[in-house]
Design a protein around this motif. Sequence first.
Motif, PDB file in Angstrom:
ATOM      1  N   LEU A 143       0.831  -1.202   0.000  1.00 54.29           N
ATOM      2  CA  LEU A 143       0.000   0.000   0.000  1.00 54.29           C
ATOM      3  C   LEU A 143       0.871   1.260   0.000  1.00 54.29           C
ATOM      4  O   LEU A 143       0.541   2.259  -0.638  1.00 54.29           O
ATOM      5  CB  LEU A 143      -0.940  -0.006   1.205  1.00 54.29           C
ATOM      6  N   ASP A 144       1.987   1.205   0.714  1.00 60.08           N
ATOM      7  CA  ASP A 144       2.908   2.341   0.712  1.00 60.08           C
ATOM      8  C   ASP A 144       3.525   2.538  -0.667  1.00 60.08           C
ATOM      9  O   ASP A 144       3.691   3.675  -1.133  1.00 60.08           O
ATOM     10  CB  ASP A 144       4.012   2.130   1.752  1.00 60.08           C
TER      11      ASP A 144
ATOM     12  N   TRP B 130       2.175   1.727  -3.485  1.00 58.45           N
ATOM     13  CA  TRP B 130       1.116   2.237  -4.359  1.00 58.45           C
ATOM     14  C   TRP B 130       0.951   3.741  -4.208  1.00 58.45           C
ATOM     15  O   TRP B 130       0.982   4.489  -5.191  1.00 58.45           O
ATOM     16  CB  TRP B 130      -0.188   1.504  -4.031  1.00 58.45           C
ATOM     17  N   SER B 131       0.802   4.191  -2.977  1.00 62.07           N
ATOM     18  CA  SER B 131       0.623   5.631  -2.759  1.00 62.07           C
ATOM     19  C   SER B 131       1.897   6.403  -3.103  1.00 62.07           C
ATOM     20  O   SER B 131       1.831   7.551  -3.578  1.00 62.07           O
ATOM     21  CB  SER B 131       0.208   5.911  -1.306  1.00 62.07           C
TER      22      SER B 131
ATOM     23  N   LEU C  41     -11.341  -0.047   1.951  1.00 62.32           N
ATOM     24  CA  LEU C  41     -10.697  -0.218   0.652  1.00 62.32           C
ATOM     25  C   LEU C  41     -11.660  -0.084  -0.521  1.00 62.32           C
ATOM     26  O   LEU C  41     -11.230  -0.111  -1.676  1.00 62.32           O
ATOM     27  CB  LEU C  41     -10.007  -1.587   0.591  1.00 62.32           C
TER      28      LEU C  41
ATOM     29  N   GLY D 170     -10.710   2.746  -2.402  1.00 66.49           N
ATOM     30  CA  GLY D 170      -9.463   2.432  -3.093  1.00 66.49           C
ATOM     31  C   GLY D 170      -9.681   1.673  -4.383  1.00 66.49           C
ATOM     32  O   GLY D 170      -8.896   1.799  -5.327  1.00 66.49           O
TER      33      GLY D 170
ATOM     34  N   TYR E 297      -5.540   7.644  -2.018  1.00 64.00           N
ATOM     35  CA  TYR E 297      -4.901   8.072  -0.786  1.00 64.00           C
ATOM     36  C   TYR E 297      -5.821   7.927   0.416  1.00 64.00           C
ATOM     37  O   TYR E 297      -5.405   7.442   1.477  1.00 64.00           O
ATOM     38  CB  TYR E 297      -4.448   9.527  -0.906  1.00 64.00           C
TER      39      TYR E 297
ATOM     40  N   THR F 113      -6.061   4.326   1.414  1.00 60.03           N
ATOM     41  CA  THR F 113      -4.818   3.827   2.008  1.00 60.03           C
ATOM     42  C   THR F 113      -4.651   4.317   3.436  1.00 60.03           C
ATOM     43  O   THR F 113      -4.358   3.535   4.351  1.00 60.03           O
ATOM     44  CB  THR F 113      -3.610   4.266   1.163  1.00 60.03           C
TER      45      THR F 113
ATOM     46  N   ASN G 182       4.432   5.252   5.528  1.00 64.95           N
ATOM     47  CA  ASN G 182       3.833   5.674   4.272  1.00 64.95           C
ATOM     48  C   ASN G 182       4.355   7.048   3.858  1.00 64.95           C
ATOM     49  O   ASN G 182       4.696   7.278   2.696  1.00 64.95           O
ATOM     50  CB  ASN G 182       2.306   5.700   4.427  1.00 64.95           C
TER      51      ASN G 182
ATOM     52  N   PRO H 136      -6.102  -3.032  -4.106  1.00 72.05           N
ATOM     53  CA  PRO H 136      -7.217  -2.893  -3.144  1.00 72.05           C
ATOM     54  C   PRO H 136      -8.220  -4.036  -3.242  1.00 72.05           C
ATOM     55  O   PRO H 136      -8.829  -4.408  -2.223  1.00 72.05           O
ATOM     56  CB  PRO H 136      -7.848  -1.550  -3.512  1.00 72.05           C
TER      57      PRO H 136
END
Length: 526
Positions: free
Chosen positions: A321-322, A324-325, A396, A399, A441, A444, A463, A505
């Motif tokens: 997830l980190d 991705w963002s 999510l 997301g 965002y 997440t 993150n 997600p």
Amino acid sequence: MEAIRMSSPQSPTFELTDPISRTTSRVSRFSLDPDPEAGKERRLSPSTTATPPAAAEKDDPFEVLWDGPNDPECPLNMSMARKWAIVVVIAVSCLCVTCCSSMAAMTYSGMIATYGINTTLCISSISFFVMGLGCGPLLLGPVSEFAGRKPVLHGGFALFFLLNFPVAFAPHIALHLAFRFLTGFVGSAFLSVSGGAITDVFHNTRVATPMMIFSSAPFLGPVLGPLLSGFINQRQPDWRWTYYVVIMWAFVCMAALLLLLPETYDPQLLKRKARRLRQDTGDARWRAPIEKLDRSFAAALKHSLRTPFRLLATEPMVLFLDLWSALILGILYLSFSGVPYIFRTQHGFSLEQTGMSFLGIGAGQVVAALSQPLFNRAYAKVSAAHGGHAPPEARLVMGMFGGVICPIGLLLLGLTAFKEVHWIVPIVLSSFFGLGLVYAYTATFTYLVDAYRPVAASALASNSFLRSTFAAGFPLFGLPLYERLGPVGATCLLAGLLFLFTPLPFIFYRTGASVRARSNFAAHGM
């Protein structure tokens, strides 16, 4: 438990405070309540007077608490006008800090003439600022637990104001870049605490709208930066005026903060009340809950520095997830080179017209913020179906929309980046990238808070650090990428990278509960 800070793209964060242990959660209605954003009611303890109540009523008869739900000293009981004044001044100040990160994008020609440097070194002005934003929360995160909100907010923004003078007047590039990093670093102190001041003064049932306004500022700031800078540099030949404007803006915000923003942090306010009771009664036994805790700043700092990296190394959901963002933010900051390249080479835009080409992304972000209540209602239904406690994976859903919309918006921008296509078409289609960015965002951040609530501050700090690393690095190769592949090829390549994360997600929505069950850090039984 930790002080939970919800981040925005530049590590701007709003704080869900839980620095005090569960045994003292009854002390304050919110900031000492363990899971304040999980929908629990804010609680007030029985009245505290100079004459201690019977010991049977309290564990400690000399523990200083609020004098009932209508205590005028409680920040929840401020007038509504003052509460909204706090929201406005904090939001505008956050906008100033985050806008400053990208305003350098339109100063390159002036910097090249002044310093005799190349474009890559000019772009590093953005990179240094963003790295400061990413590093700040790791080192400054524990400060508000010990000093309160007011010193961090006032001190952080005052330093941001003062350190922009060397940025504007630097005689050589090394000094300019060093102070760009420092302004980002101290700016992150303000961003990391400012949201907590808003949650301090609004009840849970009333906090959604002010938080939506506040949370929009860090998203819009980086997009508005090139727009404002484009107007300034088109009409003013001296590129330093970009930072003169930042200094003037920051001065107005700092004056407003000093006038309108009081201390709002419950533990510190109760500590003041206890000190006053000790002076008035001469009885040294009066203590606020925060004064009874055996805490040290060094231990809090060590925890703040170590835990985020342990999460990245051991928790796959946190890591992916980190990433991705971080990729999304990296592409956003890369666009400060890519979007100007598209509209200058394909449509012959001037400097100020190039800045206005970011309006599409900004419009998408505004639409995303305005649509937040729709997702809130959907989440409330899921929560009601689960007895008031929705599983973290429900976060999510937003997301999923972001994972699909964000790369599609970028792809459409690339596929319409031809001279034959009217310039308004790619600008309008870029709004989908802004829309999906906010959805991704928001999903997440809220998921990390819910799924890793015991270490939520560290999850969000990890993150923030990874996002800022990508955001600092991507702009450096943005212009060479577009020069090599062209507007269409480069933009479509970036969209392809985002499509690789589209399933994320959806996968974690189905598997998140089982992954959390095996985790040493995640919340269980949800």
